[in-house]
Structures are given as structure tokens and as C-alpha cells.
Design a protein around this motif. Structure first.
Motif, mmCIF file in Angstrom:
data_model
loop_
_atom_site.group_PDB
_atom_site.id
_atom_site.type_symbol
_atom_site.label_atom_id
_atom_site.label_comp_id
_atom_site.label_asym_id
_atom_site.label_seq_id
_atom_site.Cartn_x
_atom_site.Cartn_y
_atom_site.Cartn_z
ATOM 1 N N THR A 1 1.453 7.505 7.031
ATOM 2 C CA THR A 1 2.048 6.554 6.112
ATOM 3 C C THR A 1 1.568 5.167 6.516
ATOM 4 O O THR A 1 0.984 4.986 7.599
ATOM 5 N N LYS A 2 1.824 4.189 5.661
ATOM 6 C CA LYS A 2 1.484 2.811 6.036
ATOM 7 C C LYS A 2 2.139 2.452 7.364
ATOM 8 O O LYS A 2 1.509 1.831 8.234
ATOM 9 N N GLU A 3 3.384 2.907 7.564
ATOM 10 C CA GLU A 3 4.139 2.554 8.767
ATOM 11 C C GLU A 3 3.582 3.255 10.005
ATOM 12 O O GLU A 3 3.350 2.621 11.048
ATOM 13 N N ARG B 1 -1.122 -1.096 -3.384
ATOM 14 C CA ARG B 1 0.251 -0.568 -3.301
ATOM 15 C C ARG B 1 0.833 -0.819 -1.907
ATOM 16 O O ARG B 1 2.008 -1.171 -1.778
ATOM 17 N N PHE B 2 0.019 -0.618 -0.882
ATOM 18 C CA PHE B 2 0.482 -0.909 0.477
ATOM 19 C C PHE B 2 0.808 -2.400 0.642
ATOM 20 O O PHE B 2 1.848 -2.773 1.187
ATOM 21 N N LYS B 3 -0.094 -3.269 0.165
ATOM 22 C CA LYS B 3 0.079 -4.714 0.354
ATOM 23 C C LYS B 3 1.337 -5.226 -0.335
ATOM 24 O O LYS B 3 2.034 -6.105 0.178
ATOM 25 N N ASN B 4 1.623 -4.671 -1.506
ATOM 26 C CA ASN B 4 2.734 -5.173 -2.319
ATOM 27 C C ASN B 4 3.999 -4.334 -2.191
ATOM 28 O O ASN B 4 4.988 -4.601 -2.877
ATOM 29 N N ASN B 5 3.928 -3.305 -1.309
ATOM 30 C CA ASN B 5 5.066 -2.386 -1.141
ATOM 31 C C ASN B 5 5.474 -1.729 -2.461
ATOM 32 O O ASN B 5 6.664 -1.492 -2.717
ATOM 33 N N TRP B 6 4.468 -1.454 -3.305
ATOM 34 C CA TRP B 6 4.723 -0.713 -4.539
ATOM 35 C C TRP B 6 4.859 0.770 -4.222
ATOM 36 O O TRP B 6 4.240 1.268 -3.264
#
Length: 362
Positions: free
Chosen positions: A298-300, A329-334
Motif C-alpha cells: 500500500t502507499k503506507e 490517487r496516492f498524492k491526493n489521497n483519492w
């Protein structure tokens, strides 16, 4: 940190996110030629700092799945030129994954008896031609043990494929030595029962891999060469290998002087055990050059790997199937579009549906 630039040798990436290699089987037939639809697919996803293509067989005998794009004919090279241009036009970089599957194939796909370290078959299935017509999952064939001549020919095939890749406009190549494919078959005890210099001791079982890598590095330069390994994955094997982690570490020691673009660890797919933190620390102790990790990140979790200095690059596979704009999507938390049953059904073969028709976030 995940969105920061990454520079190593001649490789300059706009972020540390890679699109992991995924077989999609969308080539033009006959000839397994990369096409405009594939160029669109990769261009849509060129927000990644680095794209790694689906596995491209280095020869007919190296082929494991039907309709996968080769890199051993001029038609393949010309087809891939469309793909590399489309990716470069979007500002990303691209490595082609070079593929020899060994025994994980069938003679109806390769045109001749499949090869392996030893003449040992494992129960396994691959995407190939069905007896009644069309394509689907078929049982693999009985392999024959490679001769010394086969081994030298395969090394030459890897070198030629790497040269072809550079001609096709790729920024580099990643050699697939994971997931139970040919080089992995040489490294593991259950598939390698050889009594020559390529079998027996751990040093002998890693010899073929090291010779392949050195030959390719000599040809195109270490900063254009990478390798994928999966010491914690059992795909293609019935049981765990008690020595594979040590064998891979021996490989890393041998690879370190080659100054590769990166070593890519594939994890958490098929049948696997989780890589312990102690392994990550050991790898950093023995291997000084860039490391990429992939496997249900995941991004996290990817950010943690980067911040702990366990990885320099992080790769995402199935999220890129349904989210062509993954970095945005990762950058904007979409929210991410789910990889669901329909997406899984459209992985291999087919047309635009489930391939280039996934929308960006609105």
C-alpha cells in the motif's frame, strides 16, 4: 519520500514508484508482436517513475504464456518501439523484463520440449492453447535437462535480447529470476539435481544466474540492468526450499560489483512466507546498490520500507490494472478502484475491455 526523485547512474526517475511487471497477453497474432493497444496501456500508466513491462520471452523456447510479447525478432523490436516512445512521451522511464520460463511451459507454446535445470516436472498450469480451440490454463509439459550447449545458447539469447531492447528504445532491462522460472529452477534444490558445475553446491546453483547477469552487464552496462528474485515465494514449487534465502544472498554478493540499476524482490504473492525484518537488514549489509520491493504494498507500507532504508524503489502491480492514474490517487489521497473478479478475468488475453478502459479518478 515516495514522490521524491531517484537518480542512480544514468537512471533518473521522477518518483520512487514503479509499475510492476504483469502478464497481460494482448499482442498481435501471429508473431506475438507488441501493438498500439499496448502502447496506450503503458502510456496511461506512465505516471510511475519507472515502468517494468510484462515478461518478454528471449526466445521461442523461453516462452511460457501464449500471446506474450517477444523480444527476439525484428517485428518484436519494431512493435516495442511504439511502446517505449509512448512512455517516454509521458515523461517516464521503462525497463523490459526479460523472460525464460524454463519448465513452466508446454510444447504447444514453445514448439519443442521445454527446458529446465533437471528433467523434473512439477504439477503446474500456464496460459496456452486449448485442445478444443481458444486459450486457457493448461498443464505444463515434461522438461528435459539443459546441456552445457543449451546453457551457453541461453546466455547468448539473454545478451541478444538485451541488445534488442536497447534498439527498441528501452532505458534498461530486468532479468526475471523469480517465481519458479528458469534461473530460479537452477537455484532451488528440488528442481536442480545436476552433478556438473551448475548443480550441487549453493555456489554452483547460482552460477548460471551470475553468468547471465555478467554477460548482459558486459554488453549494455550495469546501470541498464536489473534482476528480479523471490526467495520468500514458492510459486512453481511444491514445497519450501530450506536453502533458497542463502543462495539468493550469495547471488547478491556476486552481483554487487556489477553496479546494477536495482535488485527487485517480489514478495507476498502465490504461496509465500513474509520476508522478516532481519532479512531486509542482512540484504542492506551485503548489497550496497538500489533495492526495489513489490508485493501487495500500500502507499503506507511502501513509505515505511523507504523510510526505514529497506528499499529505494517500491513497485505496484494489480493496483495499476484498475488505477492508471495511481500516482495522482496516492498524492491526493483519492480512493483506489478495486481489483475485483472482473479485473482478474480480463488479465490474460482479450481486447480493450479490462485493459485500457479504466478511467482516471473524477
Amino acid at each position: 519520500m515516495i514522490f521524491s526523485n531517484f537518480n542512480y547512474g544514468q537512471l533518473e526517475l521522477s518518483n520512487r514508484i514503479a509499475m510492476a511487471p504483469m502478464t497481460r497477453s494482448r499482442t498481435t497474432q501471429p508473431g506475438d508482436v507488441p501493438n498500439d493497444m499496448m502502447a496506450t496501456y503503458y502510456a496511461q500508466r506512465a505516471n510511475a517513475g519507472l515502468i517494468i513491462t510484462e515478461g518478454a520471452p528471449i526466445s521461442a523456447i523461453g516462452r511460457g504464456y501464449s500471446m506474450t510479447p517477444g523480444i527476439y525478432t525484428q517485428a518484436h523490436i519494431d512493435g516495442w518501439k511504439k511502446v517505449t516512445k509512448a512512455i517516454h512521451d509521458q515523461g517516464s522511464k521503462v525497463f523490459i523484463q526479460l523472460w525464460h520460463v524454463g519448465r513452466r511451459s508446454h510444447e504447444s507454446i514453445t514448439g519443442e520440449q521445454v527446458l529446465s535445470a533437471s528433467a523434473i516436472k512439477e504439477a503446474d498450469q500456464v496460459f496456452g492453447p486449448l485442445p478444443e480451440g481458444g486459450f486457457g490454463m493448461i498443464e505444463t509439459g515434461e522438461p528435459r535437462a539443459m546441456t552445457e550447449q543449451d546453457i551457453q545458447q541461453t546466455i547468448a539469447d539473454y545478451v541478444q535480447a538485451a541488445k534488442n531492447a536497447i534498439e527498441a528504445g528501452f532505458d534498461g532491462i530486468e532479468i526475471h529470476a523469480a517465481h519458479g522460472y528458469l534461473l530460479d529452477q537452477f537455484m532451488r534444490l528440488s528442481s536442480n539435481k545436476r552433478s556438473d558445475q551448475y548443480g550441487g553446491s549453493q555456489e554452483n546453483r547460482v552460477r548460471f544466474l551470475v553468468e547471465v547477469m555478467q554477460a548482459v552487464v558486459n554488453e549494455i552496462g550495469g546501470d541498464k540492468v536489473a534482476i528480479r528474485v523471490s526467495p520468500h515465494v514458492m510459486e512453481g514449487f511444491a514445497e519450501e526450499d530450506p536453502e533458497i534465502v542463502e543462495v539468493v544472498k550469495k547471488a547478491l554478493v556476486a552481483l554487487a560489483p556489477m553496479n546494477l540499476a536495482y535488485v527487485h524482490f517480489s514478495e507476498n504473492i502465490s504461496r509465500y512466507v513474509e520476508a522478516p525484518e532481519s532479512f531486509r537488514k542482512e540484504v542492506r549489509d551485503i548489497y550496497p546498490n538500489p533495492i526495489m520491493i513489490a508485493g501487495k504494498l500500500t502507499k503506507e507500507s511502501a513509505t515505511v520500507l523507504l523510510e526505514n532504508n529497506y528499499a529505494d524503489l517500491v513497485a505496484f502491480g494489480t493496483p495499476y490494472v484498475t488505477n492508471p492514474d495511481l500516482v495522482a490517487r496516492f498524492k491526493n489521497n483519492w480512493p483506489l478502484a478495486e481489483f475485483d473478479a472482473d479485473a482478474r478475468l480480463s488479465l490474460y488475453g482479450g481486447d480493450e475491455k479490462g485493459y485500457i478502459d479504466y478511467p482516471e479518478y473524477q
